[in-house]
Write an enzyme that holds these catalytic residues in place. Structure first.
Site, PDB file in Angstrom:
ATOM      1  N   THR A  81      -1.671  14.426   9.155  1.00  0.00           N
ATOM      2  CA  THR A  81      -1.050  14.193   7.837  1.00  0.00           C
ATOM      3  C   THR A  81      -1.332  12.672   7.571  1.00  0.00           C
ATOM      4  O   THR A  81      -2.512  12.571   7.989  1.00  0.00           O
ATOM      5  CB  THR A  81       0.932  13.874   8.370  1.00  0.00           C
ATOM      6  OG1 THR A  81       0.761  12.353   9.383  1.00  0.00           O
ATOM      7  CG2 THR A  81       1.037  14.714   8.631  1.00  0.00           C
ATOM      8  N   GLU A  89      -3.476  28.113  -8.327  1.00  0.00           N
ATOM      9  CA  GLU A  89      -3.162  28.864  -6.924  1.00  0.00           C
ATOM     10  C   GLU A  89      -4.914  28.800  -7.033  1.00  0.00           C
ATOM     11  O   GLU A  89      -5.897  28.534  -7.626  1.00  0.00           O
ATOM     12  CB  GLU A  89      -3.299  29.886  -6.925  1.00  0.00           C
ATOM     13  CG  GLU A  89      -1.649  30.230  -5.860  1.00  0.00           C
ATOM     14  CD  GLU A  89      -0.474  29.573  -7.120  1.00  0.00           C
ATOM     15  OE1 GLU A  89      -1.320  29.429  -8.695  1.00  0.00           O
ATOM     16  OE2 GLU A  89       0.185  30.925  -6.911  1.00  0.00           O
ATOM     17  N   ARG A 143       2.876  11.430   1.785  1.00  0.00           N
ATOM     18  CA  ARG A 143       3.110  12.705   2.677  1.00  0.00           C
ATOM     19  C   ARG A 143       2.539  13.719   2.154  1.00  0.00           C
ATOM     20  O   ARG A 143       3.167  14.943   1.210  1.00  0.00           O
ATOM     21  CB  ARG A 143       4.805  12.731   2.655  1.00  0.00           C
ATOM     22  CG  ARG A 143       5.509  13.145   3.377  1.00  0.00           C
ATOM     23  CD  ARG A 143       6.731  13.776   3.348  1.00  0.00           C
ATOM     24  NE  ARG A 143       7.386  12.256   3.642  1.00  0.00           N
ATOM     25  CZ  ARG A 143       7.560  11.303   4.996  1.00  0.00           C
ATOM     26  NH1 ARG A 143       6.995  12.585   5.779  1.00  0.00           N
ATOM     27  NH2 ARG A 143       7.570  10.376   5.347  1.00  0.00           N
ATOM     28  N   LYS A 153       0.590   8.603   7.881  1.00  0.00           N
ATOM     29  CA  LYS A 153       1.712   7.665   8.514  1.00  0.00           C
ATOM     30  C   LYS A 153       0.467   6.800   8.480  1.00  0.00           C
ATOM     31  O   LYS A 153       0.516   5.987   7.654  1.00  0.00           O
ATOM     32  CB  LYS A 153       1.149   8.568  10.379  1.00  0.00           C
ATOM     33  CG  LYS A 153       2.581   9.835   9.875  1.00  0.00           C
ATOM     34  CD  LYS A 153       2.297  10.366  11.178  1.00  0.00           C
ATOM     35  CE  LYS A 153       3.970  11.536  11.655  1.00  0.00           C
ATOM     36  NZ  LYS A 153       2.545  12.488  11.510  1.00  0.00           N
ATOM     37  N   ASP A 213      -5.659  17.456  16.919  1.00  0.00           N
ATOM     38  CA  ASP A 213      -3.614  17.157  15.585  1.00  0.00           C
ATOM     39  C   ASP A 213      -3.827  14.996  15.694  1.00  0.00           C
ATOM     40  O   ASP A 213      -3.477  15.044  16.629  1.00  0.00           O
ATOM     41  CB  ASP A 213      -2.807  17.574  16.262  1.00  0.00           C
ATOM     42  CG  ASP A 213      -1.758  17.253  15.153  1.00  0.00           C
ATOM     43  OD1 ASP A 213      -1.534  16.398  14.074  1.00  0.00           O
ATOM     44  OD2 ASP A 213      -0.903  17.992  15.539  1.00  0.00           O
ATOM     45  N   TYR A 268       0.495  24.253 -12.008  1.00  0.00           N
ATOM     46  CA  TYR A 268      -0.532  25.648 -10.870  1.00  0.00           C
ATOM     47  C   TYR A 268      -2.171  25.826 -10.413  1.00  0.00           C
ATOM     48  O   TYR A 268      -2.380  25.699 -12.276  1.00  0.00           O
ATOM     49  CB  TYR A 268       0.634  26.716 -11.331  1.00  0.00           C
ATOM     50  CG  TYR A 268       1.501  27.294 -10.837  1.00  0.00           C
ATOM     51  CD1 TYR A 268       1.320  27.670  -8.996  1.00  0.00           C
ATOM     52  CD2 TYR A 268       2.826  27.970 -11.451  1.00  0.00           C
ATOM     53  CE1 TYR A 268       2.630  27.706  -8.914  1.00  0.00           C
ATOM     54  CE2 TYR A 268       3.964  28.026 -10.369  1.00  0.00           C
ATOM     55  CZ  TYR A 268       3.478  27.705  -8.448  1.00  0.00           C
ATOM     56  OH  TYR A 268       5.008  27.693  -8.536  1.00  0.00           O
TER      57      TYR A 268
END
Ligand code: DSN
Length: 440
Positions: free
Chosen positions: A225, A55, A234, A228, A199, A53
């Protein structure tokens, strides 16, 4: 990948993964948004960083024990900045949709007006679709491509912006085979006082390689992203060519008094704690690995080949009387309108699947069919190029697709699909999923 432990412990999931390995290895992957990540990327994805974790951001976390994940996130950020020539990056968005949500929620209030490319003309759900948060929280207006040319006409975009007075304009697409004139979009945005977001999820790898217009000098925000054409794990990310003092009046209390937040601080706070909690540190590490790969000269060679393969395929399709929307391609994909072939996108997708070729059905501009049927298919070259399919492969692949489509309305179709499937399997033999090691 070695899966000995998984095989012993969980046969059901092991078999599913083994089946997917076989599917990816023995069939032809032409989905424009898919690619094959390297073994190094997958090793980072499968690493112990999934356990942590973290954060917050490097050096400023809400949890102890972050010294190594900090290294990974800083490396990923530094490499992304170098790759895209940007001053700011946030590598924490879990996906492209989260990245877009981060920007939209950071700069807009509910009900604000936005403008994006219509989904049925090649846009994305998060660019204002009614079934998505972007069309539900905000008043979305969509622009399209011209019926005659399949191109976006900037005069029409400007006309619409002057009428709509949006707070944010989104440029970018999931199924548009031409480049974007980011400079012209910025001129329109400035005329109406809107933020501009590009984008670049689809062409990011081509943009990073300098093969398409660079959005960074012109757009306030650039989202993408990472899986691609960029060929990473991903995920998503948000960039800014240059950070700037946010004009939204958001302030920060510091020991020295109150000051206006920089836009980077607004975006960071929107991603965490605004819309996400713990970052996926294994994926961020893998993003770092992928950016490292994309900084190598071999990646540019790859990106050039992606584009060359697409151009060769588009030309071959046109020679066989297929209608490519916008008449060709400048990037890694093409959208084929199958109406003159008397085949719907849905039928083409299913028949090609039977033949071992994976594509997706896709709406074409001014489509008269539903999104579940569609009049077209989208074909992309990032994955086949990663497998080393260069030279003659592109033309041969088009011939295989044409054999299936041409037989679609005949009683030979089952036999043709079976024959093509054998040819596809043969074509794929000996070609690992990526160039970085043996097939997992
Ligand atoms: N689903 C992606 C695509 O196929 O283009 C976009 O997010």
């Amino acid at each position: 990948m070695n899966m000995n432990v998984l095989q012993k412990q969980d046969k059901e999931i092991f078999e599913a993964i083994a089946g997917e390995i076989r599917r990816q290895t023995e069939t032809l992957e032409l989905i424009a948004s898919e690619n094959f990540a390297s073994r190094a990327v997958m090793e980072a994805c499968g690493s112990v960083m999934t356990n942590k974790y973290a954060e917050g951001y490097p050096g400023k976390r809400y949890y102890g024990g972050c010294e190594f994940v900090d290294i990974a996130e800083n490396v990923a950020r530094d490499r992304a900045k170098k790759l895209f020539g940007c001053e700011y990056v946030n590598v924490q968005p879990h996906s492209g949709s989260s990245a877009n949500m981060g920007v939209l929620f950071a700069v807009l209030k509910p009900g604000d007006r936005i403008m994006g490319l219509d989904l049925s003309h090649g846009g994305h759900l998060t660019h204002g679709s009614k079934v998505n948060f972007s069309g539900q929280f905000f008043e979305a207006h969509t622009y399209g491509v011209e019926k005659e040319t399949g191109y976006i006409d900037m005069n029409r975009v400007e006309e619409m912006a002057l009428r709509v007075q949006p707070k944010l304009i989104i440029c970018g697409a999931s199924a548009y085979s031409q480049g974007f004139d980011f400079k012209a979009f910025r001129e329109v945005a400035d005329k109406v006082g809107a933020f501009l977001m590009a984008d670049i999820a689809h062409p990011a790898g081509l943009i990073a390689s300098g093969l398409l217009n660079d959005p960074m000098p012109h757009c306030h925000f650039v989202t993408t992203t990472t899986h691609k054409t960029l060929r990473g794990p991903r995920g998503g990310m948000i960039m800014m060519g240059q950070d700037f003092e946010n004009p939204l009046g958001i302030t920060l209390k510091t020991k020295k008094g109150i000051r206006t937040k920089m836009m980077s601080e607004v975006i960071d706070a929107e991603i965490m704690p605004g819309i996400q909690g713990g970052p996926l540190m294994h994926i961020i590490a893998a993003k770092g690995v992928a950016f490292g790969e994309a900084l190598q000269p071999e990646f540019r060679t790859y990106a050039e080949q992606v584009r060359r393969n697409a151009a060769v395929m588009a030309e071959k399709f046109i020679g066989l009387d297929y209608h490519i929307v916008s008449g060709g391609t400048k990037n890694h994909l093409m959208l084929i309108d199958l109406r003159n072939k008397n085949v719907t996108g849905k039928i083409a997708e299913n028949l090609l699947h039977e033949a071992g070729i994976t594509v997706n059905k896709n709406m074409v501009p001014f489509d008269d069919k539903s999104p579940f049927v569609t009049s077209g298919i989208r074909v992309g070259t990032p994955a086949m190029t990663t497998r080393g399919m260069t030279g003659q492969y592109a033309e041969r692949i088009v011939e295989l697709i044409d054999r299936v489509i041409s037989a679609a309305n005949t009683d030979r179709i089952e036999q043709v699909c079976a024959e093509v499937r054998v040819d596809v399997k043969e074509m794929c033999e000996g070609l690992p999923l990526n160039d970085f090691g043996p097939t997992p």
